[in-house]
Scaffold this active site. Sequence first.
Site, short mmCIF file in Angstrom:
data_model
loop_
_atom_site.label_atom_id
_atom_site.label_comp_id
_atom_site.label_asym_id
_atom_site.label_seq_id
_atom_site.Cartn_x
_atom_site.Cartn_y
_atom_site.Cartn_z
N GLY A 240 0.76 -1.25 0.00
CA GLY A 240 0.00 0.00 0.00
C GLY A 240 0.78 1.29 0.00
N GLU A 275 3.80 -6.98 1.74
CA GLU A 275 3.43 -7.28 0.35
C GLU A 275 3.52 -6.03 -0.51
OE1 GLU A 275 -0.61 -8.58 0.86
OE2 GLU A 275 -0.05 -10.48 1.76
N GLY A 277 4.03 -3.64 -3.65
CA GLY A 277 3.98 -3.78 -5.11
C GLY A 277 4.45 -2.49 -5.77
N ARG A 278 3.60 -1.49 -5.66
CA ARG A 278 3.84 -0.22 -6.36
C ARG A 278 5.18 0.43 -5.96
NH1 ARG A 278 -0.59 2.99 -8.09
NH2 ARG A 278 -1.83 1.83 -6.59
N ARG A 314 -4.52 3.03 -16.19
CA ARG A 314 -4.67 3.71 -14.90
C ARG A 314 -5.34 5.08 -14.98
NH1 ARG A 314 -1.31 5.17 -11.78
NH2 ARG A 314 -2.43 4.39 -9.96
N TYR A 318 -8.63 5.39 -12.89
CA TYR A 318 -8.54 6.05 -11.58
C TYR A 318 -8.20 7.53 -11.70
CZ TYR A 318 -7.02 1.13 -10.98
OH TYR A 318 -6.87 -0.22 -11.05
N CYS A 343 -11.06 4.44 -29.35
CA CYS A 343 -12.31 5.19 -29.58
C CYS A 343 -13.13 5.29 -28.31
CB CYS A 343 -13.10 4.52 -30.70
SG CYS A 343 -12.18 4.60 -32.22
N GLU A 344 -12.61 6.01 -27.36
CA GLU A 344 -13.30 6.27 -26.08
C GLU A 344 -12.84 7.64 -25.61
OE1 GLU A 344 -14.72 4.00 -23.44
OE2 GLU A 344 -14.42 2.06 -24.41
N TYR A 372 1.24 -1.82 -12.25
CA TYR A 372 -0.14 -1.80 -12.76
C TYR A 372 -0.20 -1.17 -14.16
CZ TYR A 372 -0.68 -2.72 -7.81
OH TYR A 372 -0.55 -3.26 -6.55
#
Length: 419
Positions: A240, A275, A277-278, A314, A318, A343-344, A372
């Site tokens: 986290g 744990e 990650g980022r 991402r 987010y 196309c969004e 990620y």
Amino acid sequence: MDHFTLIDGELHVENVPLARIAAEVGTPVYVYSTATFQRHARVFRDGLAGLKRKHVAFAVKANPNLAVLRLLANEGFGADVVSGGELARALAAGIPASDVVFSGVGKTRAELEQGLQVGIGQFNLELEEEGVVLSALAAARGQRAPATLRVNPDVDAGTHEKISTGKAENKFGLPIHEAKAIFDRLAPLPGLNLRGVAVHIGSQLQSLEPLERAFERVGELVRELRGAGHTVSHVDLGGGLGVPYRASDNPPSPADFGAMVERVTRDWDVELMFEPGRVISANAGVLLTEVLWVKPGGINPWVIVDSAMNDLARVALYDAYHDFEAVRPSGAKFVANVAGPVCESSDVFAKGREIDLVRSGDLAILRSAGAYGATMASTYNSRPLVPEVLVHGDRYEVVAGRISAETIMAEEHVPAWLQ
Ligand code: LLP
């Protein structure tokens, strides 16, 4: 600190010019730096140096590339996995099964079996029934599965709603006030070695305060469990820690985190598990892209690049921020939007941002894309799956190839009744 720097006016990863990778591999492509991964791994470890018994498991979901996992295994990291696929990757990368922790809110029976078969180090249970099933599967194999209960401490991590996991309304963990009763019922089961508690309240945390509150609650639970006669030898504190995505971000350092953990857990007398990650991977990678067009816009010009939301999701998911920089910056800037070809309307990396002046054909990067990033890529709009490159000093290797739309199409077929 990282190893993505300007040398003679041109962005390099360690000693390799990004322009060389673009010419030889093509764009878009993720580019990782070995030295940056190693540095982040060491800084994290050093931050925990004051803790006696600990186990650090890289959250594979952040970057599951085999070369990355091997690199981190060489730094002494185990793996935190959330699927049979991630478990297979961790093992293929040479991480011993005993260094693997299996998290995840929906493990299938087949995945629990797979974990038992290879002898993983720990299962983090999300609900009582999962413990009952795991015990039965393990007992049938003559095993006792090492396990913890993942609790939900009902703490607001203060991060983006979509990456918060520790509030009562979230699907993760079991309510902390029910943990003691569930522990009482699961601990005697013959196929379980229920040895502790796990917690993870969210990702990209900008403050230690919610983590500290969550850990305090876990500490109270540990005392309560011991008071009831249970043995608690392991506590998994999850991941986290946030990272800087922009220069003004100032997340807590691994050293600050380690000091807080030391203070809060001083009298716990357990092996602490982590744990991350980022914090290990985000700033060890960039997404290298080419400017296709600079298109006049109603408000600002649109820099249309050849990477898109399918390659780096991402921002669309987010509202995340990723720095956009030219590979050969002239020093001139302009205010523009940066968008991909998908196309969004959410396929936009930056809006009304002052960025390096770029023209069609120029190379650019989206920074902080090592966590990620590639792992969340898709082939939406039948775009190829983005490749990955790992740099080491003055050499590099393609560590995940570009999977073409044709390769994916080869897995599809038109049924006979339509032919
Ligand atoms: N442990 C557990 C049980 C987790 O669920 C996670 C992340 C981690 C560890 C690693 O957290 P980290 O140290 O990386 O913050 N796709 C989102 C992030 C989702 C995080 C999910 N769980 C994003 O791109 O921001």
